[in-house]
Design a protein around this motif. Structure first.
Motif, PDB file in Angstrom:
ATOM      1  N   THR A 299       5.098  59.106  -3.365  1.00  0.00           N
ATOM      2  CA  THR A 299       5.931  58.173  -4.115  1.00  0.00           C
ATOM      3  C   THR A 299       7.392  58.610  -4.135  1.00  0.00           C
ATOM      4  O   THR A 299       8.299  57.808  -3.892  1.00  0.00           O
ATOM      5  CB  THR A 299       5.418  58.054  -5.563  1.00  0.00           C
ATOM      6  N   LYS A 300       7.611  59.901  -4.387  1.00  0.00           N
ATOM      7  CA  LYS A 300       8.977  60.372  -4.621  1.00  0.00           C
ATOM      8  C   LYS A 300       9.683  60.884  -3.364  1.00  0.00           C
ATOM      9  O   LYS A 300      10.909  60.847  -3.284  1.00  0.00           O
ATOM     10  CB  LYS A 300       8.952  61.486  -5.674  1.00  0.00           C
ATOM     11  N   ARG A 301       8.895  61.391  -2.391  1.00  0.00           N
ATOM     12  CA  ARG A 301       9.544  61.990  -1.213  1.00  0.00           C
ATOM     13  C   ARG A 301       8.921  61.473   0.081  1.00  0.00           C
ATOM     14  O   ARG A 301       8.848  62.186   1.080  1.00  0.00           O
ATOM     15  CB  ARG A 301       9.447  63.516  -1.287  1.00  0.00           C
ATOM     16  N   PHE A 302       8.473  60.254   0.048  1.00  0.00           N
ATOM     17  CA  PHE A 302       7.811  59.653   1.205  1.00  0.00           C
ATOM     18  C   PHE A 302       8.692  59.715   2.449  1.00  0.00           C
ATOM     19  O   PHE A 302       8.236  60.080   3.532  1.00  0.00           O
ATOM     20  CB  PHE A 302       7.436  58.208   0.893  1.00  0.00           C
ATOM     21  N   HIS A 303       9.957  59.370   2.293  1.00  0.00           N
ATOM     22  CA  HIS A 303      10.842  59.310   3.457  1.00  0.00           C
ATOM     23  C   HIS A 303      11.133  60.701   4.013  1.00  0.00           C
ATOM     24  O   HIS A 303      11.356  60.856   5.228  1.00  0.00           O
ATOM     25  CB  HIS A 303      12.136  58.582   3.105  1.00  0.00           C
ATOM     26  N   ASP A 304      11.099  61.714   3.139  1.00  0.00           N
ATOM     27  CA  ASP A 304      11.261  63.088   3.631  1.00  0.00           C
ATOM     28  C   ASP A 304      10.100  63.458   4.545  1.00  0.00           C
ATOM     29  O   ASP A 304      10.290  64.023   5.629  1.00  0.00           O
ATOM     30  CB  ASP A 304      11.327  64.077   2.464  1.00  0.00           C
ATOM     31  N   ILE A 305       8.874  63.148   4.077  1.00  0.00           N
ATOM     32  CA  ILE A 305       7.689  63.464   4.882  1.00  0.00           C
ATOM     33  C   ILE A 305       7.694  62.645   6.167  1.00  0.00           C
ATOM     34  O   ILE A 305       7.403  63.152   7.256  1.00  0.00           O
ATOM     35  CB  ILE A 305       6.399  63.189   4.075  1.00  0.00           C
ATOM     36  N   ALA A 306       8.027  61.358   6.049  1.00  0.00           N
ATOM     37  CA  ALA A 306       8.061  60.487   7.236  1.00  0.00           C
ATOM     38  C   ALA A 306       9.071  61.010   8.250  1.00  0.00           C
ATOM     39  O   ALA A 306       8.830  60.977   9.465  1.00  0.00           O
ATOM     40  CB  ALA A 306       8.399  59.057   6.828  1.00  0.00           C
ATOM     41  N   GLY A 307      10.197  61.488   7.772  1.00  0.00           N
ATOM     42  CA  GLY A 307      11.208  62.031   8.676  1.00  0.00           C
ATOM     43  C   GLY A 307      10.736  63.282   9.385  1.00  0.00           C
ATOM     44  O   GLY A 307      11.026  63.486  10.567  1.00  0.00           O
ATOM     45  N   ILE A 308       9.983  64.113   8.669  1.00  0.00           N
ATOM     46  CA  ILE A 308       9.466  65.347   9.261  1.00  0.00           C
ATOM     47  C   ILE A 308       8.465  65.025  10.369  1.00  0.00           C
ATOM     48  O   ILE A 308       8.545  65.563  11.476  1.00  0.00           O
ATOM     49  CB  ILE A 308       8.816  66.228   8.172  1.00  0.00           C
ATOM     50  N   VAL A 309       7.514  64.117  10.088  1.00  0.00           N
ATOM     51  CA  VAL A 309       6.485  63.833  11.094  1.00  0.00           C
ATOM     52  C   VAL A 309       7.058  63.045  12.270  1.00  0.00           C
ATOM     53  O   VAL A 309       6.539  63.127  13.392  1.00  0.00           O
ATOM     54  CB  VAL A 309       5.275  63.089  10.482  1.00  0.00           C
ATOM     55  N   ALA A 310       8.126  62.297  12.022  1.00  0.00           N
ATOM     56  CA  ALA A 310       8.737  61.538  13.124  1.00  0.00           C
ATOM     57  C   ALA A 310       9.655  62.403  13.962  1.00  0.00           C
ATOM     58  O   ALA A 310      10.044  62.017  15.073  1.00  0.00           O
ATOM     59  CB  ALA A 310       9.516  60.349  12.568  1.00  0.00           C
ATOM     60  N   GLY A 311       9.995  63.583  13.450  1.00  0.00           N
ATOM     61  CA  GLY A 311      10.960  64.432  14.140  1.00  0.00           C
ATOM     62  C   GLY A 311      10.346  65.530  14.986  1.00  0.00           C
ATOM     63  O   GLY A 311      11.054  66.440  15.426  1.00  0.00           O
ATOM     64  N   VAL A 312       9.030  65.474  15.198  1.00  0.00           N
ATOM     65  CA  VAL A 312       8.389  66.497  16.025  1.00  0.00           C
ATOM     66  C   VAL A 312       8.980  66.460  17.436  1.00  0.00           C
ATOM     67  O   VAL A 312       9.057  65.406  18.063  1.00  0.00           O
ATOM     68  CB  VAL A 312       6.862  66.259  16.092  1.00  0.00           C
TER      69      VAL A 312
END
Length: 382
Positions: A299-312
């Motif tokens: 909920t609070k840091r979704f975009h942070d996690i999404a950015g990490i997994v998209a940046g592999v």
């Protein structure tokens, strides 16, 4: 999981009034690990040549092995140690290297040989791997790793009723060979070669682990990948290791990286690429801390996690031993599409995982509140 030793356990059974209760398999694993700890044999070379060893893919460890390991290593105070210290901490009598000095082989193989010496069968503890555990040693504590594997094996086995054996490098490769414990001088190598039987494996003659085959052979046998993705967020100091791709130059000094260590390591990128290329199922596993706060992070840091997994990016992967570079590069380059396709496949798989977790979290929100939760927009942005 808590555990303790007892005199009854030492003789192989637990006595309860007039009834003899056989040991559970995880308790037998504890006894075998203890037997390895007290073994005094110190062979000059591993007790099996590469051609005579248990095949790499047959060195998977079961949930009973994992539970026994949690008990044993918990009793000797290693669960809070990071993987490098678990492997070969100086002075430790219970590191994996110390436990396997009597054989020179992997811990899984040593357990099998120890059981055989006691006229026991280790089939409930070590067997054909169909699951591969991919993780970074950097910053990972043994207790967190074992807990994540234990929970996921329990979940998977409950879902389909099928016992699993998982390949974990700490337990399935010879850490003494990898650490150079048996390295020979040039003169010794020449003598070994002269005395060796015909067809002896070159890596054995060099007293090295067969890294050109043990990982590939294990990956060839598996059907699913457990990817350890903790820490999900947060920053950490990158180790002073070179890039997998030498043409990238040198990594920055005092480099701070963020997110899961596994997606920054060359071996993990290789493992993910190989598994996804053969359509293995991907299961993301987390430590206790990340699991406890995961829904809040969605909920609070979704975009942070999404950015990490998209940046592999395989180009940013680091490698601890430059002698492994040629093998990993060759394997990644040989995959359809090469490194770019590996990046695409890994990112797409992790994005599917994130979307599935987001939808599961959304389903727990009361229907009246779903339209206003930020999860709706977060999921829509994937």
């Amino acid at each position: 999981m808590g555990c303790s030793s007892s005199k009854a356990a030492e003789v192989g059974a637990l006595a309860l009034k007039d009834v003899i209760v056989p040991l559970q398999e995880w308790e037998r694993a504890v006894l075998l690990l203890e037997a390895l700890r007290t073994a005094t044999e110190r062979p000059l070379l591993p007790v099996r040549s590469h051609s005579d060893r248990l095949p790499s893919g047959a060195r998977g460890v079961s949930r009973d092995f994992v539970r026994g390991a949690r008990c044993f290593f918990g009793n000797v105070g290693l669960l809070d140690k990071v993987m490098g210290d678990v492997c070969k901490e100086a002075g430790s009598e219970t590191s994996v290297c110390a436990l396997t000095l009597s054989t020179g082989l992997s811990l899984a193989e040593s357990i099998v040989l120890c059981a055989e010496s006691r006229k026991e069968d280790a089939a409930s503890l070590v067997g054909e791997a169909e699951t591969f555990f991919s993780y970074s040693w950097t910053g990972t504590k043994l207790g967190d790793m074992l807990g994540a594997v234990d929970r996921e094996l329990e979940r998977l086995e409950a879902a389909d009723g099928r016992k699993r054996y998982v390949w974990v490098d700490m337990f399935c490769a010879s850490q003494n060979l990898l650490a150079g414990h048996y390295f020979a001088s040039d003169a010794e190598k020449a003598e070994l070669k002269a005395k060796a039987p015909a067809g002896a494996h070159p890596a054995y003659l060099a007293r090295k682990e067969d890294t050109d085959n043990i990982f590939g052979d294990a990956l060839a046998s598996v059907k699913e990948l457990l990817l350890y993705m903790s820490p999900l967020t947060g920053e950490w100091d990158a180790p002073p290791h070179p890039y997998l791709f030498a043409e990238r130059g040198e990594p920055p000094e005092m480099w701070t990286r963020s997110g899961p260590g596994s997606i920054t390591r060359a071996w993990c990128i290789f493992e993910m690429g190989k598994c996804l290329q053969k359509d293995c199922d991907l299961h993301v596993v987390l430590n206790d801390s990340d699991r406890a706060g995961f829904e809040g992070l969605l909920t609070k840091r979704f975009h942070d996690i999404a950015g990490i997994v998209a940046g592999v990016d395989a180009r940013d992967a680091q490698i601890s031993k430059t002698e492994d570079r040629d093998y990993i590069r060759k394997e990644i380059d040989s995959l359809p599409g090469g490194p770019g396709a590996v990046n695409t496949a890994v990112c797409a798989s992790l994005q599917r995982w994130l979307a599935d977790e987001g939808r599961a979290a959304l389903a727990k929100v009361p229907k009246k509140e779903r339209g206003t939760t930020s999860l709706i927009n977060n999921l829509g942005s994937l």
